[in-house]
Design a protein around this motif. Structure first.
Motif, PDB file in Angstrom:
ATOM      1  N   GLY A  28       2.274  -0.448  -4.611  1.00 54.83           N
ATOM      2  CA  GLY A  28       3.418   0.198  -3.955  1.00 54.83           C
ATOM      3  C   GLY A  28       3.837  -0.601  -2.735  1.00 54.83           C
ATOM      4  N   ILE A  29       3.829   0.052  -1.561  1.00 56.91           N
ATOM      5  CA  ILE A  29       4.199  -0.644  -0.326  1.00 56.91           C
ATOM      6  C   ILE A  29       3.063  -1.543   0.180  1.00 56.91           C
ATOM      7  N   GLY A  30       1.892  -1.486  -0.478  1.00 53.57           N
ATOM      8  CA  GLY A  30       0.710  -2.215  -0.005  1.00 53.57           C
ATOM      9  C   GLY A  30       0.986  -3.673   0.333  1.00 53.57           C
ATOM     10  N   PHE A  83     -10.734  -5.070   3.904  1.00 52.52           N
ATOM     11  CA  PHE A  83      -9.486  -4.653   4.536  1.00 52.52           C
ATOM     12  C   PHE A  83      -8.544  -4.330   3.382  1.00 52.52           C
ATOM     13  N   LYS A  84      -8.166  -3.072   3.291  1.00 54.05           N
ATOM     14  CA  LYS A  84      -7.554  -2.605   2.044  1.00 54.05           C
ATOM     15  C   LYS A  84      -6.228  -1.902   2.298  1.00 54.05           C
ATOM     16  N   ALA A  85      -5.171  -2.393   1.621  1.00 54.12           N
ATOM     17  CA  ALA A  85      -3.891  -1.673   1.632  1.00 54.12           C
ATOM     18  C   ALA A  85      -4.005  -0.520   0.632  1.00 54.12           C
ATOM     19  N   PRO A  86      -3.126   0.503   0.762  1.00 55.11           N
ATOM     20  CA  PRO A  86      -3.249   1.645  -0.158  1.00 55.11           C
ATOM     21  C   PRO A  86      -3.020   1.242  -1.605  1.00 55.11           C
ATOM     22  N   ILE A  87      -3.693   1.938  -2.485  1.00 52.67           N
ATOM     23  CA  ILE A  87      -3.536   1.645  -3.915  1.00 52.67           C
ATOM     24  C   ILE A  87      -3.025   2.893  -4.648  1.00 52.67           C
ATOM     25  N   THR A  88      -2.481   2.671  -5.831  1.00 51.81           N
ATOM     26  CA  THR A  88      -1.978   3.771  -6.649  1.00 51.81           C
ATOM     27  C   THR A  88      -3.031   4.109  -7.706  1.00 51.81           C
ATOM     28  N   THR A  89      -3.394   5.397  -7.777  1.00 51.73           N
ATOM     29  CA  THR A  89      -4.285   5.823  -8.863  1.00 51.73           C
ATOM     30  C   THR A  89      -3.401   6.377  -9.978  1.00 51.73           C
ATOM     31  N   PRO A  90      -3.359   5.721 -11.158  1.00 50.99           N
ATOM     32  CA  PRO A  90      -2.521   6.254 -12.231  1.00 50.99           C
ATOM     33  C   PRO A  90      -2.925   7.700 -12.536  1.00 50.99           C
ATOM     34  N   LEU A  98     -10.763   5.363  -6.701  1.00 50.91           N
ATOM     35  CA  LEU A  98     -11.410   4.139  -6.229  1.00 50.91           C
ATOM     36  C   LEU A  98     -12.024   4.333  -4.847  1.00 50.91           C
ATOM     37  N   ASN A  99     -11.334   5.142  -4.021  1.00 51.04           N
ATOM     38  CA  ASN A  99     -11.853   5.359  -2.671  1.00 51.04           C
ATOM     39  C   ASN A  99     -13.219   6.028  -2.709  1.00 51.04           C
ATOM     40  N   VAL A 100     -13.355   7.044  -3.583  1.00 49.17           N
ATOM     41  CA  VAL A 100     -14.644   7.733  -3.693  1.00 49.17           C
ATOM     42  C   VAL A 100     -15.686   6.758  -4.238  1.00 49.17           C
ATOM     43  N   PHE A 274     -11.733  -0.853   6.008  1.00 51.23           N
ATOM     44  CA  PHE A 274     -10.680  -0.443   6.938  1.00 51.23           C
ATOM     45  C   PHE A 274      -9.376  -0.288   6.168  1.00 51.23           C
ATOM     46  N   GLU A 275      -8.672   0.830   6.431  1.00 46.73           N
ATOM     47  CA  GLU A 275      -7.421   1.069   5.698  1.00 46.73           C
ATOM     48  C   GLU A 275      -6.553   2.069   6.462  1.00 46.73           C
ATOM     49  N   ALA A 276      -5.269   2.149   6.040  1.00 50.63           N
ATOM     50  CA  ALA A 276      -4.372   3.190   6.567  1.00 50.63           C
ATOM     51  C   ALA A 276      -4.760   4.498   5.902  1.00 50.63           C
ATOM     52  N   ILE A 277      -4.385   5.634   6.517  1.00 53.61           N
ATOM     53  CA  ILE A 277      -4.752   6.893   5.843  1.00 53.61           C
ATOM     54  C   ILE A 277      -3.701   7.319   4.827  1.00 53.61           C
ATOM     55  N   HIS A 278      -2.491   6.720   4.885  1.00 52.46           N
ATOM     56  CA  HIS A 278      -1.455   7.126   3.920  1.00 52.46           C
ATOM     57  C   HIS A 278      -1.651   6.418   2.588  1.00 52.46           C
ATOM     58  N   GLY A 279      -0.857   6.827   1.587  1.00 47.96           N
ATOM     59  CA  GLY A 279      -0.957   6.250   0.247  1.00 47.96           C
ATOM     60  C   GLY A 279       0.023   5.108   0.033  1.00 47.96           C
ATOM     61  N   SER A 280       0.254   4.788  -1.242  1.00 50.14           N
ATOM     62  CA  SER A 280       1.021   3.580  -1.589  1.00 50.14           C
ATOM     63  C   SER A 280       2.531   3.815  -1.603  1.00 50.14           C
ATOM     64  N   ALA A 281       2.970   5.030  -1.269  1.00 51.15           N
ATOM     65  CA  ALA A 281       4.399   5.370  -1.116  1.00 51.15           C
ATOM     66  C   ALA A 281       5.280   4.722  -2.178  1.00 51.15           C
ATOM     67  N   PRO A 282       5.055   5.036  -3.459  1.00 53.13           N
ATOM     68  CA  PRO A 282       5.858   4.378  -4.510  1.00 53.13           C
ATOM     69  C   PRO A 282       7.354   4.639  -4.362  1.00 53.13           C
ATOM     70  N   ASP A 283       7.722   5.770  -3.664  1.00 56.58           N
ATOM     71  CA  ASP A 283       9.150   6.093  -3.516  1.00 56.58           C
ATOM     72  C   ASP A 283       9.919   5.068  -2.684  1.00 56.58           C
ATOM     73  N   ILE A 284       9.232   4.318  -1.828  1.00 58.12           N
ATOM     74  CA  ILE A 284       9.957   3.328  -1.003  1.00 58.12           C
ATOM     75  C   ILE A 284       9.455   1.902  -1.250  1.00 58.12           C
ATOM     76  N   ALA A 285       8.604   1.746  -2.264  1.00 55.84           N
ATOM     77  CA  ALA A 285       8.033   0.410  -2.528  1.00 55.84           C
ATOM     78  C   ALA A 285       9.144  -0.588  -2.853  1.00 55.84           C
ATOM     79  N   ALA A 290       8.924   0.067   4.778  1.00 54.25           N
ATOM     80  CA  ALA A 290       7.686   0.793   5.094  1.00 54.25           C
ATOM     81  C   ALA A 290       7.182   0.452   6.495  1.00 54.25           C
ATOM     82  N   ASN A 291       6.510   1.408   7.087  1.00 53.23           N
ATOM     83  CA  ASN A 291       5.933   1.235   8.422  1.00 53.23           C
ATOM     84  C   ASN A 291       4.533   0.613   8.271  1.00 53.23           C
ATOM     85  N   PRO A 292       4.289  -0.548   8.844  1.00 50.76           N
ATOM     86  CA  PRO A 292       2.960  -1.164   8.703  1.00 50.76           C
ATOM     87  C   PRO A 292       1.947  -0.657   9.729  1.00 50.76           C
TER      88      PRO A 292
HETATM   89  P1  NAD Z   1       1.849   8.689   0.303  1.00 54.91           P
HETATM   90  O1  NAD Z   1       1.099   8.684   1.601  1.00 54.91           O
HETATM   91  O2  NAD Z   1       1.881   7.423  -0.447  1.00 54.91           O
HETATM   92  O3  NAD Z   1       3.364   9.137   0.580  1.00 54.91           O
HETATM   93  C1  NAD Z   1       3.738  10.387   1.190  1.00 54.91           C
HETATM   94  C2  NAD Z   1       5.110  10.230   1.868  1.00 54.91           C
HETATM   95  O4  NAD Z   1       4.948   9.448   3.056  1.00 54.91           O
HETATM   96  C3  NAD Z   1       6.131   9.498   1.005  1.00 54.91           C
HETATM   97  O5  NAD Z   1       7.398  10.068   1.237  1.00 54.91           O
HETATM   98  C4  NAD Z   1       6.119   8.075   1.541  1.00 54.91           C
HETATM   99  O6  NAD Z   1       7.340   7.390   1.391  1.00 54.91           O
HETATM  100  C5  NAD Z   1       5.778   8.286   3.010  1.00 54.91           C
HETATM  101  N1  NAD Z   1       5.007   7.160   3.549  1.00 54.91           N
HETATM  102  C6  NAD Z   1       3.688   6.908   3.352  1.00 54.91           C
HETATM  103  N2  NAD Z   1       3.329   5.796   3.978  1.00 54.91           N
HETATM  104  C7  NAD Z   1       4.430   5.334   4.588  1.00 54.91           C
HETATM  105  C8  NAD Z   1       4.680   4.203   5.410  1.00 54.91           C
HETATM  106  N3  NAD Z   1       3.701   3.333   5.708  1.00 54.91           N
HETATM  107  N4  NAD Z   1       5.926   4.009   5.864  1.00 54.91           N
HETATM  108  C9  NAD Z   1       6.908   4.891   5.595  1.00 54.91           C
HETATM  109  N5  NAD Z   1       6.731   5.988   4.838  1.00 54.91           N
HETATM  110  C10 NAD Z   1       5.512   6.200   4.336  1.00 54.91           C
HETATM  111  O7  NAD Z   1       1.230   9.862  -0.582  1.00 54.91           O
HETATM  112  P2  NAD Z   1       1.454  10.215  -2.115  1.00 54.91           P
HETATM  113  O8  NAD Z   1       2.901  10.073  -2.472  1.00 54.91           O
HETATM  114  O9  NAD Z   1       0.800  11.532  -2.300  1.00 54.91           O
HETATM  115  O10 NAD Z   1       0.598   9.160  -2.934  1.00 54.91           O
HETATM  116  C11 NAD Z   1       1.137   7.998  -3.551  1.00 54.91           C
HETATM  117  C12 NAD Z   1       0.023   7.200  -4.184  1.00 54.91           C
HETATM  118  O11 NAD Z   1      -0.878   6.746  -3.194  1.00 54.91           O
HETATM  119  C13 NAD Z   1      -0.813   7.975  -5.206  1.00 54.91           C
HETATM  120  O12 NAD Z   1      -1.078   7.150  -6.322  1.00 54.91           O
HETATM  121  C14 NAD Z   1      -2.105   8.265  -4.464  1.00 54.91           C
HETATM  122  O13 NAD Z   1      -3.196   8.367  -5.364  1.00 54.91           O
HETATM  123  C15 NAD Z   1      -2.222   7.027  -3.604  1.00 54.91           C
HETATM  124  N6  NAD Z   1      -3.042   7.184  -2.385  1.00 54.91           N
HETATM  125  C16 NAD Z   1      -3.821   6.129  -2.053  1.00 54.91           C
HETATM  126  C17 NAD Z   1      -4.578   6.183  -0.874  1.00 54.91           C
HETATM  127  C18 NAD Z   1      -5.434   5.003  -0.532  1.00 54.91           C
HETATM  128  O14 NAD Z   1      -5.401   4.002  -1.220  1.00 54.91           O
HETATM  129  N7  NAD Z   1      -6.221   5.092   0.534  1.00 54.91           N
HETATM  130  C19 NAD Z   1      -4.523   7.309  -0.043  1.00 54.91           C
HETATM  131  C20 NAD Z   1      -3.680   8.377  -0.397  1.00 54.91           C
HETATM  132  C21 NAD Z   1      -2.925   8.305  -1.578  1.00 54.91           C
END
Ligand code: NAD
Length: 504
Positions: A28-30, A83-90, A98-100, A274-285, A290-292
């Motif tokens: 995604g945005i990773g 050092f890990k960017a967020p990943i998508t779990t299908p 993968l995190n667990v 070390f990683e961000a707490i958010h996910g891979s944000a596929p909606d804006i990939a 994306a905010n780093p």
């Molecule tokens: P998400 O955190 O990816 O997104 C939630 C919302 O926050 C979305 O609208 C997204 O656009 C926004 N967002 C997240 N990070 C952003 C950023 N850096 N900049 C701007 N906007 C940001 O959560 P989700 O949609 O529930 O999950 C998407 C995928 O990520 C899933 O496949 C999930 O399994 C995976 N995931 C991975 C990790 C990880 O690798 N540590 C953690 C959480 C979720």
């Protein structure tokens, strides 16, 4: 209490050789946020040698259900740092998280999540919040040991261990010391769970004595989390067990308004991630918006962990200064507060331009404000005298009344054991239960030695032989009772190692 080990949690590689770090670009945005972050680290003079590894979506889709291949495992073991960017779990294809997998396989026992409000640049009701939550990551209800035992009842085993408590609590105090924090708050529920949470609390008190310069306080988790939500500025470092930590770290990030900006560390004996707490944000990939910041904050924690605290402060201060200048990515852009809406790359460039600056309104980065490095301890088991003094036999029984069950068990002739009590969902229902107590089909029947003085104010338990337990179980089976499990009752150096029934 145990000896402090001179070994560091991560080898402090202040040598000419750059430390290796296994870097995963993520999904995604990773890749976008990782490239931006690595550019900032490079320009700030961070010293490390990245080894790029594959994990995540492509590995899953190639048929590897764990999402990580052998080469990546080797690279992680070799480097000791990921050092890990967020990943998508299908979704919906039976893939494991993968995190667990990483957390459990690599023994990453401490989850460290700093949460700081960035008022007025990021909207929050709590302008003065600056908390670090240190959550035990391997034990507790998350051991995932669950069973269905009767038609009505399922159970989940809560495992709390002394080595686990010592390690995480020691880590919390060492963290406070290393980063100049003043107070550690322990959150437990030992008014109810006297043995499990009681052990966590007991170890907290023991470890706190080794660090007299750091204030130590304990709170019951329910009132503690309510206070955290209301007055987060009263907290500095919080240490707690897995489930409570999972909940309060999300509360803390949410009320700081910075879920999208927080980084986290998972620390183990030999490896740290070390990683961000958010996910891979596929909606804006792929949009470059994306905010780093979450990944950048994780990167500064990583630099501090490998001994490059000055560089960590330099980057964090430049980042804070950039935010103060109103230079924001779209997710935190606010009319009237922000001055420019920047792309991922332009935001990274702005941080690079501000390297060397310090924030004027926000509190500055404090990685270098403490002393020393984080040290680990070696656990040494103290051997105590363990004595078998009884057994709890759990029955699946759908009879009408506890009295009837008690009478039947008393008539068994139980090999010099006597029935002390029966509970249902932990509440004593025999002898002398309350008729109002609701009973399920799950009964705990406590047997102790016939010689035990169970009427005494402090019951005097007497040793029994395990053969008596086996004979009792055999007899119960022959009499058609459905035994679903047993728990042996022990004393350790004469101290009771089991809880009393409610009302016992
Ligand atoms: P998400 O955190 O990816 O997104 C939630 C919302 O926050 C979305 O609208 C997204 O656009 C926004 N967002 C997240 N990070 C952003 C950023 N850096 N900049 C701007 N906007 C940001 O959560 P989700 O949609 O529930 O999950 C998407 C995928 O990520 C899933 O496949 C999930 O399994 C995976 N995931 C991975 C990790 C990880 O690798 N540590 C953690 C959480 C979720």
């Amino acid at each position: 209490m145990k000896q402090r080990n001179q070994q560091l949690t991560a080898p402090q590689r202040i040598t000419d050789v750059k430390p290796k770090i296994a870097v995963a670009m993520g999904d995604g945005i990773g890749p976008e946020i990782m490239k931006a972050t690595l550019r900032i680290l490079d320009q700030a003079g961070a010293q490390f040698d990245p080894e790029f590894i594959e994990l995540g979506e492509q590995v899953y889709l190639a048929g590897n259900s764990a999402g990580i291949n052998d080469e990546s495992w080797d690279a992680i073991s070799n480097a000791g740092i990921i050092f890990k960017a967020p990943i998508t779990t299908p979704q919906g294809k039976g893939f494991k998280s993968l995190n667990v997998t990483l957390r459990k396989s690599l023994g990453l026992y401490a989850n460290v999540r700093p949460v700081q409000s960035l008022h007025p640049f990021v909207a929050t009701k709590h302008p003065d919040m600056d908390v670090v939550i240190i959550r035990e990551n391997e034990e507790d209800l998350y051991a995932g040991i669950e069973h269905r035992q009767t038609q009505d009842v399922v159970q989940c085993l809560k495992l709390i261990t002394r080595p686990g408590c010592e390690r995480i609590i020691h880590y919390a105090f060492e963290y406070a010391r290393a980063y100049g924090r003043k107070k550690v708050t322990c959150m437990i529920k030992d008014n109810i769970m006297k043995l499990t949470d009681g052990l966590f609390h007991e170890v907290f008190k023991e470890v706190a004595e080794i660090y007299p310069e750091i204030e130590a306080e304990s709170q019951i988790i329910d009132i503690g989390s309510a206070r955290l939500a209301n007055r987060p500025q009263d907290y500095d470092v919080i240490v707690t067990s897995n489930l409570y930590g999972d909940i309060i770290s999300d509360i803390a990030a949410e009320i700081a308004g910075s879920v999208g900006m927080a980084g986290s560390a998972n620390i183990g004996r030999n490896v740290a991630m070390f990683e961000a707490i958010h996910g891979s944000a596929p909606d804006i990939a792929g949009l470059g918006v994306a905010n780093p910041s979450g990944l950048l904050n994780a990167a500064t924690m990583m630099l501090a962990h490998i001994g490059q605290k000055e560089t960590a402060d330099k980057i964090r201060n430049a980042w804070l200064y950039t935010l103060e200048q109103g230079l924001h990515t779209a997710d935190i852009y606010q009319e009237g507060v922000s001055k420019m809406k920047l792309s991922t790359d332009d935001f990274a460039e702005a941080v690079i331009q501000h390297l060397g600056q310090k924030p004027e309104k926000l509190s500055g980065s404090g990685f270098t404000s403490g002393v020393g490095s984080i040290q680990t301890i070696d656990y040494v088991r103290t051997i105590q005298h363990k004595e078998l003094v009884g057994v709890d036999v759990f029955l699946d029984w759908d009879g009408p009344s506890p009295q009837e069950l008690g009478d039947a068990l008393n008539e068994l002739g139980a090999f010099n054991l006597k029935l002390k009590m029966i509970t249902n969902r932990g509440v004593k229902v025999y002898p002398k239960g309350k008729k109002e107590t609701y009973c399920t089909d799950h009964w705990r029947c406590r047997f102790v030695s016939v010689d035990a003085d169970i009427e005494a104010k402090v019951p005097d338990y007497r040793p029994i032989d395990f053969d008596q337990v086996i004979s009792l179980l055999h007899k119960l089976h022959m009499e058609q009772f459905d035994v679903i499990k047993t728990e042996n009752l022990y004393t350790f150096d004469g101290k009771r190692g089991f809880s009393l029934g409610q009302g016992e």
